[in-house]
Design an enzyme around this catalytic site. Structure first.
Site, PDB file in Angstrom:
ATOM      1  N   LYS A 100      -4.735   4.988  -2.598  1.00 40.55           N
ATOM      2  CA  LYS A 100      -4.643   4.720  -4.044  1.00 40.55           C
ATOM      3  C   LYS A 100      -4.699   3.222  -4.302  1.00 40.55           C
ATOM      4  O   LYS A 100      -5.365   2.754  -5.230  1.00 40.55           O
ATOM      5  CB  LYS A 100      -3.350   5.325  -4.610  1.00 40.55           C
ATOM      6  CG  LYS A 100      -3.303   6.848  -4.500  1.00 40.55           C
ATOM      7  CD  LYS A 100      -1.895   7.424  -4.647  1.00 40.55           C
ATOM      8  CE  LYS A 100      -1.859   8.854  -4.115  1.00 40.55           C
ATOM      9  NZ  LYS A 100      -0.480   9.370  -3.951  1.00 40.55           N
ATOM     10  N   LYS A 147       7.005   4.236  -1.259  1.00 44.31           N
ATOM     11  CA  LYS A 147       6.887   5.451  -0.442  1.00 44.31           C
ATOM     12  C   LYS A 147       8.299   5.909  -0.133  1.00 44.31           C
ATOM     13  O   LYS A 147       9.256   5.184  -0.429  1.00 44.31           O
ATOM     14  CB  LYS A 147       6.123   5.165   0.851  1.00 44.31           C
ATOM     15  CG  LYS A 147       6.642   3.915   1.604  1.00 44.31           C
ATOM     16  CD  LYS A 147       5.823   3.610   2.850  1.00 44.31           C
ATOM     17  CE  LYS A 147       4.520   2.896   2.562  1.00 44.31           C
ATOM     18  NZ  LYS A 147       3.357   3.546   3.157  1.00 44.31           N
ATOM     19  N   ARG A 148       8.457   7.120   0.455  1.00 41.90           N
ATOM     20  CA  ARG A 148       9.791   7.535   0.849  1.00 41.90           C
ATOM     21  C   ARG A 148      10.401   6.499   1.793  1.00 41.90           C
ATOM     22  O   ARG A 148       9.701   5.840   2.552  1.00 41.90           O
ATOM     23  CB  ARG A 148       9.730   8.900   1.534  1.00 41.90           C
ATOM     24  CG  ARG A 148       9.426  10.034   0.573  1.00 41.90           C
ATOM     25  CD  ARG A 148      10.520  10.172  -0.465  1.00 41.90           C
ATOM     26  NE  ARG A 148      11.742  10.644   0.138  1.00 41.90           N
ATOM     27  CZ  ARG A 148      12.193  11.891   0.039  1.00 41.90           C
ATOM     28  NH1 ARG A 148      11.533  12.797  -0.666  1.00 41.90           N
ATOM     29  NH2 ARG A 148      13.324  12.243   0.629  1.00 41.90           N
ATOM     30  N   THR A 160      -1.264   8.191   2.095  1.00 35.10           N
ATOM     31  CA  THR A 160      -2.224   8.416   1.010  1.00 35.10           C
ATOM     32  C   THR A 160      -2.041   7.363  -0.086  1.00 35.10           C
ATOM     33  O   THR A 160      -2.986   7.055  -0.803  1.00 35.10           O
ATOM     34  CB  THR A 160      -2.072   9.831   0.405  1.00 35.10           C
ATOM     35  OG1 THR A 160      -0.681  10.097   0.219  1.00 35.10           O
ATOM     36  CG2 THR A 160      -2.672  10.870   1.316  1.00 35.10           C
ATOM     37  N   HIS A 205       1.061  17.699   9.599  1.00 37.77           N
ATOM     38  CA  HIS A 205       1.185  16.433   8.866  1.00 37.77           C
ATOM     39  C   HIS A 205       2.061  15.402   9.558  1.00 37.77           C
ATOM     40  O   HIS A 205       2.251  14.313   9.000  1.00 37.77           O
ATOM     41  CB  HIS A 205       1.746  16.673   7.467  1.00 37.77           C
ATOM     42  CG  HIS A 205       0.847  17.461   6.570  1.00 37.77           C
ATOM     43  ND1 HIS A 205      -0.058  16.869   5.714  1.00 37.77           N
ATOM     44  CD2 HIS A 205       0.698  18.789   6.403  1.00 37.77           C
ATOM     45  CE1 HIS A 205      -0.713  17.811   5.045  1.00 37.77           C
ATOM     46  NE2 HIS A 205      -0.274  18.986   5.455  1.00 37.77           N
ATOM     47  N   LYS A 233       8.704   3.968   8.508  1.00 42.70           N
ATOM     48  CA  LYS A 233       7.844   3.271   7.546  1.00 42.70           C
ATOM     49  C   LYS A 233       8.192   1.781   7.463  1.00 42.70           C
ATOM     50  O   LYS A 233       7.450   0.988   6.901  1.00 42.70           O
ATOM     51  CB  LYS A 233       7.947   3.928   6.175  1.00 42.70           C
ATOM     52  CG  LYS A 233       7.409   5.366   6.134  1.00 42.70           C
ATOM     53  CD  LYS A 233       7.622   5.995   4.767  1.00 42.70           C
ATOM     54  CE  LYS A 233       7.268   7.477   4.728  1.00 42.70           C
ATOM     55  NZ  LYS A 233       5.819   7.736   4.678  1.00 42.70           N
TER      56      LYS A 233
END
Ligand code: 9L8
Length: 857
Positions: free
Chosen positions: A702, A590-591, A698, A383, A596
């Protein structure tokens, strides 16, 4: 040894002949009246409550038990079908299952929402308010854990015999509070009010060994066998959670292990006269499943974490072998045809040496026999490429905790090194690189290499990610075994992320697609038409032509508007910030992680604020920016970024100049149930990671399903989202993964900033302390990271192109009809990102399971 003791999981526990208990039990009614009856029974009899002291969770518990009964009927039928057909099965091993809430999903999949709503109305209750009582089951960190949950939903919906194995953490993901802009962590005691969705199965308790030492003795047949002795054992007690498929009568199982002290342990201390110490010692054993490690994509090498990993692997494998032996005795000739294990990242990789151990030491196989089975029944999903997430366990710790497993790992490696030497004669450097045991004065076991060596399949989670695995991280292994490597692009379940999270949009879709031909009539009498697209998301393509239908666009917009209102209400309640629903809702949840790049988002917000302050507001598009996510408690920089978001938010939100033009909010405690509201109400989805770093993502899927447009880099699944949606319906910016790699070594952020007026002003605002007047210096580390030529995330490199893409977003949003068109097209082309498609891919290429229909009563 206490031979005289009754061991609780041996045969005598079970009653041999089936009693006449279960015959002719009528199926429970699915109508409102039956539900009311059951509800009353649970409320007043089973749970023993009364309305004089009515507590909200009493209502939730009573309703949940009523729903669980209906699941249990289907659950037994499904398991009976699997047993009778003696079918091949897959076991999904994962340290994380981020399930969120269960009640709503259970009702949806049982197709019992309408009658339950009516039942509750008859009792004077509102379904939504009851459902809100449920704590999220937060047994995961982020995407990896939520993916496991979506996969279970899809497996049940596709009627595949797949069982999840995980840990029943007493404390799930911590609850995040924000105090003066800083993250505070609070323990999440999610089981406090009991959990109606689990059934304890003490009869299947397993015993897991730790510590001790190994001895070699000849067995009865004169063969040398290893014995792992003088261990400290911990019992693993399973709790089963039902996983219903969508409208199909199938209910699969998620089995979660709880650690519990052995009775022998207590007894020996007890006999030595130290009763209190004996009872206290129970604690140490039970610590194993006490808490979820809150690190997303970073390993920290703690002993308790390795204990958790082995505990899961050993208990689960023993459970599978116990069932095998009870059906087939000691004949393992078909075991590999009937059983398969999918490893969710390397976290459960102890399963490899543990399966070898059980087959050899407990079932008397030779190495060759055991390896033949092990190497045919395991597959590994990777992952992440981030080096800090790659699991390495120090040999000294591993050997102290799991001495027998270490011997086996060494033997696997010795045999593997021979394979490498044969393939590349004389290439000692290659052997050093590929060794499962990393040499040096501090030896480590490379869990990814162990997983690859044993696996029939190694997959990444999006096209780009899988290519990068072959090219960089696992290059040597790809050269050795090219056919092992494959891609399985992630997906999410449309049942939770559309039907449940966005009922209005789902109904519009159902009616629109259903009105074409036969579906319409079916739709008048129930859910027949709706089942079409929710289990075959390619049908959404039928919406493409409605993008050009003005009256459809009006309906589409009205629904988004309502969902934005619902989101705004939640934000008002949870962070006290008012979002105007006419503004563009720009969301990044998100985290929190540097790769990110929440920081890039904040720099853009500061830039917008700067434009407002200097009066550059012609053709302005009002924007409400939402950021949410948890930082690992030990990740300093991530926590500082949260503080920065809150600091910038408090300046902007209290500045009258920004009123009506710009808002910024940080939503505390981002979790699955919050995302259900957020994804439906977003206009713009921020997927802005440094290219090559986000394996898939992911959340991006959504948002797309719910009609948000994406602003993103060419990273992870963004690439495939853009290809599906059409490049004109996606806001692209930033360096490519190749360009990112090429930039290393000659990256000069100071120069980039100096040559960009807007960027210079943003940095000046930050450096002047404008957002931290009373806490000077707190953002210095962040500022330095932006200026650093060694910044791995290249934040400055992408600033200009990001700001430019955001300009295009703003302009596009003001063309309401065009924006709505793009929104519809995003939903219409999101079918690929259903986890049903992902699971069908896994099944076609790796698992090869049959579809098994549950028995009907
Ligand atoms: N970051 C990826 C995300 O892009 C992807 O969509 C998701 C599902 O495939 O997996 C995310 C991911 N999580 C982890 C992860 C690594 C750990 C961990 C705990 C300890 C050590 C490593 C928890 C999660 N890697 N990738």
């Amino acid at each position: 040894m206490n031979h005289w003791r009754v061991i609780i999981h041996t045969k005598p526990f079970f009653v041999k002949s089936p009693l006449a208990i279960e015959t002719e039990v009528p199926q429970l009614g699915m109508d409102a009246e039956s539900i009311v009856q059951d509800f009353r029974h649970y409320f007043s009899h089973t749970l023993g409550w009364d309305t004089k002291h009515l507590v909200a969770h009493h209502v939730y518990s009573s309703l949940s038990h009523s729903m669980r009964d209906r699941l249990v009927e289907r659950w037994k039928n499904t398991q009976a079908a699997y047993r009778e057909q003696n079918c091949r099965r897959t076991f999904y091993l994962s340290l994380e299952f981020l399930m969120g809430r269960t009640l709503g999903n259970a009702m949806l999949n049982l197709d019992i929402e309408a009658s339950t709503t009516e039942a509750l109305r008859n009792l004077g209750l509102v379904l939504e308010e009851v459902a809100e009582q449920e704590n999220d089951a937060g047994l995961g960190n982020g995407g990896l854990g939520r993916l496991a949950a979506c996969f279970l939903d899809s497996c049940a919906t596709l009627q595949l015999p797949v069982m999840g194995y995980g840990l029943r953490y007493e404390y799930g993901m911590f609850r995040q509070k924000i105090d003066n802009g800083y993250q505070l962590e609070e323990p999440d005691h999610w089981l406090r009010n009991g959990n109606p969705w689990e059934i304890e199965r003490p009869e299947f308790t397993a015993r897991v060994k730790f510590g001790g030492q190994t001895e070699l003795h000849k067995d009865a047949h004169g063969r040398l066998r290893a014995y792992w002795k003088y261990t400290n054992d911990v019992m693993a007690v399973p709790y089963d959670v039902p996983i219903p498929g969508y409208h199909n009568g199938t209910v699969n199982t998620l089995r979660l292990w709880k650690a519990s002290a052995t009775e022998e342990f207590d007894l020996s201390e007890f006999n030595a006269g130290s009763y209190a110490e004996a009872v206290a010692a129970k604690n140490a054993a039970e610590h194993i499943t006490m808490v979820l490690y809150p690190n997303d994509a970073s390993e920290n090498g703690k002993e308790l974490r390795l204990r958790q990993q082995y505990f899961l692997a050993s208990a689960s494998l023993q459970d599978v072998l116990r069932q095998w032996v009870s059906n087939h005795g000691d004949d393992f000739s078909e075991f590999a045809e009937k059983n398969f294990f999918q490893l969710n990242d390397t976290h459960p990789t102890c399963a490899v040496p543990e399966l070898m151990r059980l087959l050899m030491d407990e079932h008397g196989m030779t190495w060759e026999e055991a390896w033949k089975i092990t190497s045919r029944t395991v597959a590994y999903t990777n992952h992440t490429l981030l080096p800090e997430a790659l699991e390495r366990w120090s040999v000294s710790m591993f050997g102290r905790l799991l001495p027998r497993l270490l011997e086996i790992v060494y033997e696997i490696n010795a045999r593997f090194m021979k394979v490498v030497a044969l393939h590349w004669p004389g290439d000692v450097e290659r052997q050093r690189r590929m060794s499962i045991v990393e040499e040096g004065h501090d030896q480590h076991i490379r869990m990814a290499y162990l997983a690859i060596v044993a696996s029939v399949s190694v997959n990444g989670v999006a096209e780009l990610h899988s290519e990068l695995l072959k090219k960089y991280l696992f290059r040597d292994f790809f050269e050795l075994w090219p056919k092992k490597f494959n891609n399985k692009t992630n997906g999410v379940t449309p049942r939770r992320w559309m039907a449940w999270a966005n009922p209005a949009l789902s109904n519009l879709i159902t009616h629109t697609l259903g009105s074409e031909g036969k579906g319409w009539v079916a739709n008048m009498v129930g859910h027949a038409a709706s089942e079409g697209w929710l289990i075959d998301m390619d049908k959404l393509k039928g919406l493409v032509k409605y993008a050009d239908d003005a009256s459809f666009r009006v309906k589409w917009r009205a629904i988004k508007q309502d969902n934005k209102t619902r989101l705004a209400e939640m934000l008002q309640r949870d962070c006290g910030v008012e979002f105007n629903t006419n503004a563009l809702f720009d969301v990044q949840v998100k985290r929190i992680h540097e790769y990110k790049r929440q920081l890039l988002n904040v720099l853009h917000v500061i830039h917008l604020y700067d434009r407002i302050k200097r009066g550059d507001t012609a053709d302005w598009t009002p924007r409400c920016v939402l950021i949410g996510g948890k930082a690992a408690p030990g990740y300093k920089m991530a926590k500082r970024i949260i503080k920065l978001v809150n600091a910038v938010a408090s300046v902007i939100n209290s500045d009258p100049d920004a009123e009506g033009l710009l808002k910024l909010a940080f939503i505390p405690d981002y979790r699955v149930s919050a995302m259900e509201v957020i994804c439906a109400g977003a206009d713009l989805s921020e997927q802005i990671s440094t290219a090559g770093k986000e394996a898939s993502g992911t959340g991006n899927m959504k948002f797309m399903m719910n009609g948000a447009l994406t602003i993103g880099t060419l990273d992870g699944a963004n690439i495939e989202i853009r290809d599906e949606a059409g490049h004109e319906n996606f806001f692209l910016f930033g360096l490519t993964a190749e360009e990112v790699e090429a930039t290393r070594g000659h990256y000069n952020p100071a120069k980039i900033i100096a040559e960009d007026e807007d960027f210079k002003r943003v940095m000046h605002l930050l450096e002047s302390g404008h957002f931290n007047l009373f806490e000077p210096g707190i953002f210095d580390s962040i500022i330095q990271s932006i200026y650093s030529p060694a910044d791995p995330w290249l934040t400055a490199a992408d600033f200009r192109s990001y700001v430019q893409a955001q300009r295009e977003v703003s302009n596009a949003y003001r063309d309401t009809e065009h924006w709505t068109r793009m929104s519809i097209l995003n939903t219409a082309t999101s079918g690929k990102f259903s986890s049903d498609r992902t699971i069908l891919d896994y099944n076609r290429d790796i698992w090869h399971l049959p579809q098994v229909e549950a028995k009907q009563n």
